[in-house]
Design an enzyme around this catalytic site. Structure first.
Site, mmCIF file in Angstrom:
data_model
loop_
_atom_site.group_PDB
_atom_site.id
_atom_site.type_symbol
_atom_site.label_atom_id
_atom_site.label_comp_id
_atom_site.label_asym_id
_atom_site.label_seq_id
_atom_site.Cartn_x
_atom_site.Cartn_y
_atom_site.Cartn_z
ATOM 1 N N GLY A 9 0.835 -1.200 0.000
ATOM 2 C CA GLY A 9 0.000 0.000 0.000
ATOM 3 C C GLY A 9 0.866 1.244 0.000
ATOM 4 O O GLY A 9 2.009 1.225 -0.476
ATOM 5 N N ILE A 38 2.421 2.850 2.467
ATOM 6 C CA ILE A 38 3.660 2.753 3.240
ATOM 7 C C ILE A 38 4.592 1.720 2.622
ATOM 8 O O ILE A 38 5.795 1.956 2.488
ATOM 9 C CB ILE A 38 3.349 2.416 4.709
ATOM 10 C CG1 ILE A 38 2.498 3.527 5.338
ATOM 11 C CG2 ILE A 38 4.643 2.249 5.505
ATOM 12 C CD1 ILE A 38 1.959 3.181 6.710
ATOM 13 N N ARG A 84 0.991 -4.113 12.515
ATOM 14 C CA ARG A 84 0.254 -4.361 13.754
ATOM 15 C C ARG A 84 0.792 -5.641 14.378
ATOM 16 O O ARG A 84 1.082 -6.623 13.685
ATOM 17 C CB ARG A 84 -1.252 -4.503 13.490
ATOM 18 C CG ARG A 84 -1.950 -3.209 13.108
ATOM 19 C CD ARG A 84 -2.029 -2.242 14.278
ATOM 20 N NE ARG A 84 -2.814 -1.045 13.961
ATOM 21 C CZ ARG A 84 -2.310 0.091 13.487
ATOM 22 N NH1 ARG A 84 -1.007 0.177 13.251
ATOM 23 N NH2 ARG A 84 -3.097 1.125 13.244
ATOM 24 N N GLU A 98 -0.093 -4.383 23.658
ATOM 25 C CA GLU A 98 0.664 -3.161 23.920
ATOM 26 C C GLU A 98 0.055 -2.384 25.082
ATOM 27 O O GLU A 98 -1.167 -2.320 25.197
ATOM 28 C CB GLU A 98 0.689 -2.286 22.658
ATOM 29 C CG GLU A 98 1.387 -2.956 21.471
ATOM 30 C CD GLU A 98 1.396 -2.087 20.213
ATOM 31 O OE1 GLU A 98 0.839 -0.958 20.257
ATOM 32 O OE2 GLU A 98 1.938 -2.515 19.196
ATOM 33 N N HIS A 122 5.970 1.366 19.377
ATOM 34 C CA HIS A 122 4.926 1.792 18.442
ATOM 35 C C HIS A 122 5.065 3.283 18.105
ATOM 36 O O HIS A 122 4.164 4.084 18.352
ATOM 37 C CB HIS A 122 3.528 1.500 19.009
ATOM 38 C CG HIS A 122 2.478 1.378 17.939
ATOM 39 N ND1 HIS A 122 1.367 0.583 18.063
ATOM 40 C CD2 HIS A 122 2.360 1.967 16.712
ATOM 41 C CE1 HIS A 122 0.609 0.692 16.982
ATOM 42 N NE2 HIS A 122 1.199 1.528 16.150
ATOM 43 N N GLY A 131 5.954 4.437 14.904
ATOM 44 C CA GLY A 131 6.067 4.581 13.459
ATOM 45 C C GLY A 131 5.739 5.970 12.942
ATOM 46 O O GLY A 131 6.388 6.470 12.022
#
Length: 329
Positions: free
Chosen positions: A157, A159, A239, A268, A287, A289
């Site tokens: 996609g 990213i 994820r 998380e 996490h 990003g």
């Protein structure tokens, strides 16, 4: 005419708060490091016409039933696996997200994890701290070659495509696996479409960037790690539940793969005693990003615009369940 009332579930950049304040009365959970407690979320949502939420907020049928006034939930994230979209839709609640504002930032982080894991950056830093660096030697702290290697991207996609473009600077062969072919990416950089299994067998670096769905949950487990090269570096910047963590721990311990770079985890936040953190060949970050100030500001302002547009009858930029917009017509 009374102004709509909004609830914001975390402290967000001031620029986004100004957008909300211009159109709405609002209250917020004023914290940087703790999610809003469930009971508080349900109580506040019951009084709100719209809620601006985080990925850590569970948006399910209980939430929708507790918020009869709520017209819109503006999720400050691209992914919305925290939301039960059918339940929100059934209650007439519009869900929005923030696509397109964190692509490059997340791609940069995926590359940072790839390079840090391949070249044993964190392990080397810890070695120095512990006084373990005694001399130079030909085989001391050797890692994996990046330039000229084969990069396998699972999920091409926005990213994933951005990660692929960055590989050109390292003269890498780029393989990808996706639900659909990406002819534009193939034409642009010569990316090669492969089956999932063939990609795992061929890639020196495997980067996972698929959304979390029923189909992708647990898609990387013991079978998949067994297909990878023993020199492969695995990166998950998507994820956590996409990967079966016990299988990942076993693969790293037993040398089925060389290293892993992880931004996300099955549950998380993870604790300091998590078995992955005890492995020297793991680079783990919490996490982050999209965690640059510029990107988080873009995310927050995009969510704020979504919220305000829905509450003031304007076109909503990023609806996830646009069929809700037709209710009452």
């Amino acid at each position: 005419m009374p102004r709509p009332r909004a609830y914001i579930t975390r402290r967000i950049p001031h620029a986004a708060l100004e957008i909300v304040a211009a159109a709405c009365d609002y209250t917020l959970w004023d914290s940087d490091d703790q999610p809003v407690p469930r009971a508080v979320l349900l109580r506040e949502a019951a009084q709100a016409d719209g809620v601006l939420t985080m990925l850590s907020d569970k948006l399910d049928g209980e939430f929708a039933a507790a918020a009869p006034r709520c017209q819109v939930v503006a999720n400050m994230a691209v992914g919305y696996d925290n939301a039960d979209v059918p339940a929100l839709t059934a209650h007439g609640v519009l869900l929005t997200n923030t696509p397109g504002v964190l692509t490059d930032t997340t791609a940069d982080l995926a590359w940072a994890l790839l390079m840090a894991a391949a070249r044993r950056i964190v392990e080397g830093h810890k070695l120095i701290e512990a006084g373990g660096w005694k001399s130079w030697s030909p085989l001391f702290m050797v890692g994996q070659e990046i330039s000229g290697a084969t990069l396998g991207i699972v999920g091409a996609g926005r990213i994933g495509s951005a990660v692929a473009r960055r590989a050109r600077g390292f003269d890498m062969r780029v393989l990808y696996h996706n639900r659909h072919r990406a002819p534009a990416l193939e034409a642009e950089i010569g990316a090669e479409y492969h089956s999932f299994d063939d990609l795992l067998r061929a890639a020196d670096f495997v980067v996972v960037l698929v959304p979390l769905t029923a189909e992708t949950r647990g898609m990387v487990g013991a079978r998949e790690f067994a297909l990878m090269k023993p020199t492969a570096v695995f990166v998950n910047a998507a994820r956590g539940p996409i990967v079966q963590e016990q299988a990942l721990v076993a693969a790293l311990k037993h040398g089925q793969i060389a290293a892993a770079g992880l931004d996300v985890f099955e549950h998380e936040p993870i604790g300091a005693d998590h078995p992955l953190l005890g492995l020297p060949n793991v680079v783990a970050v919490p996490h982050i990003g999209s965690a640059t100030l510029a990107t988080r500001t873009r995310m927050a302002t995009a969510a704020a615009h979504n919220l305000v547009a829905a509450l003031t009858g304007q076109p909503v930029p990023n609806p996830v369940n646009p069929e809700v917009l037709g209710h009452g017509d």
